[in-house]
Design an enzyme around this catalytic site. Sequence first.
Site, PDB file in Angstrom:
ATOM      1  N   THR A   1      50.024 -26.854  20.490  1.00  0.00           N
ATOM      2  CA  THR A   1      51.265 -26.519  19.795  1.00  0.00           C
ATOM      3  C   THR A   1      51.230 -25.086  19.298  1.00  0.00           C
ATOM      4  OG1 THR A   1      51.458 -28.793  19.048  1.00  0.00           O
ATOM      5  CG2 THR A   1      52.793 -27.164  17.886  1.00  0.00           C
ATOM      6  N   GLY A  31      55.552 -38.372  19.147  1.00  0.00           N
ATOM      7  CA  GLY A  31      54.736 -38.269  17.938  1.00  0.00           C
ATOM      8  C   GLY A  31      54.264 -36.872  17.617  1.00  0.00           C
ATOM      9  N   ASP A  32      54.203 -36.011  18.622  1.00  0.00           N
ATOM     10  CA  ASP A  32      53.774 -34.641  18.366  1.00  0.00           C
ATOM     11  C   ASP A  32      54.929 -33.662  18.334  1.00  0.00           C
ATOM     12  OD1 ASP A  32      50.863 -34.850  18.124  1.00  0.00           O
ATOM     13  OD2 ASP A  32      51.021 -35.666  20.142  1.00  0.00           O
TER      14      ASP A  32
END
Lengths: 136, 176
Positions: A1, A31-32
Amino acid sequence: TVGAVALDRDGHVAAATSTGGITNKRYGRVGDTPLIGAGTWADDRSAAISATGHGEYFIRAAVAHDIAARCRYLGVNLHEACQQVVHGELKTLGGQGGVIAIAPDGETQLSFNTPGMYRAWRDRDGRLHTAIHSED
Amino acid sequence: MTSPIALAIHGGAGVLTPGLLSESDENDVHEALLRAITAGHRILEEGGSSLDAVEACVIELEECPWFNAGKGAVFTHDGDHELDAAIMDGTNCNVGAIAGARYIRNPIRGARAVMEKSEHAMLISQGADRFLADQQLPLVSNDWFDTPLRRRQWQEQKQQGGPVNLEPGHTEKKFG
């Protein structure tokens, strides 16, 4: 990320985050995703924050908003707020990762509870720095 | 009176212990980070907005295969890529986010388009792709995001069997 936080000459902060998620993810897992409030937040009254790490724990702890809220409502400085959330709330839940954060006064924090984080920042003298490991 | 300027970026966190990357690879990462922060720093130095600065930094990071975003994004179980991004303007708390997008070359541009050109805060999956297709932003085929490193990591993960264990202590060496 990847992500960035900034403060401009007009005193406005902003945050941006982008990711491919986690390897081999299934079921439309988000979820990320840098959800607003969990992985990304910016408010001129408190701070700009971008997060990287084990995303589902950042969602549970509402990490980015929690840091900003501590600054705004409790009056703690950005360093203290990042410490309390990244090394406290998040770690207590089992979440690993880190944040970059900037306050409207220019205070810049790079806080993580992992052995490293790819990162770069501008210091108060205008110099640019890059680092990978925690000891860098 | 003008405010001081400030800027920081990240490119992922995890078990990034010394020796995990070769010296040459570490140098590449440092150069990529410097390139990315310089892009945003130049904007701030010239009096530009923090919103433009963070977008410029993230675009540089998305274009660099070292980082898990844009080019170099990890593979899903199905062997493709799903891109997520979010942006927030501290001036007015405006936000834009996308999740599971597949064709936008720079997902952060897509998030900003959601913020500035839609009445929504977040769009996902095929709906996001349809919206972004109308925004005059660069689009690519999904395999444009492939890199040999990410394919190797994905194949290793699949060979280990089962889904990724998301409990603490069982995550990949580097994530985020």
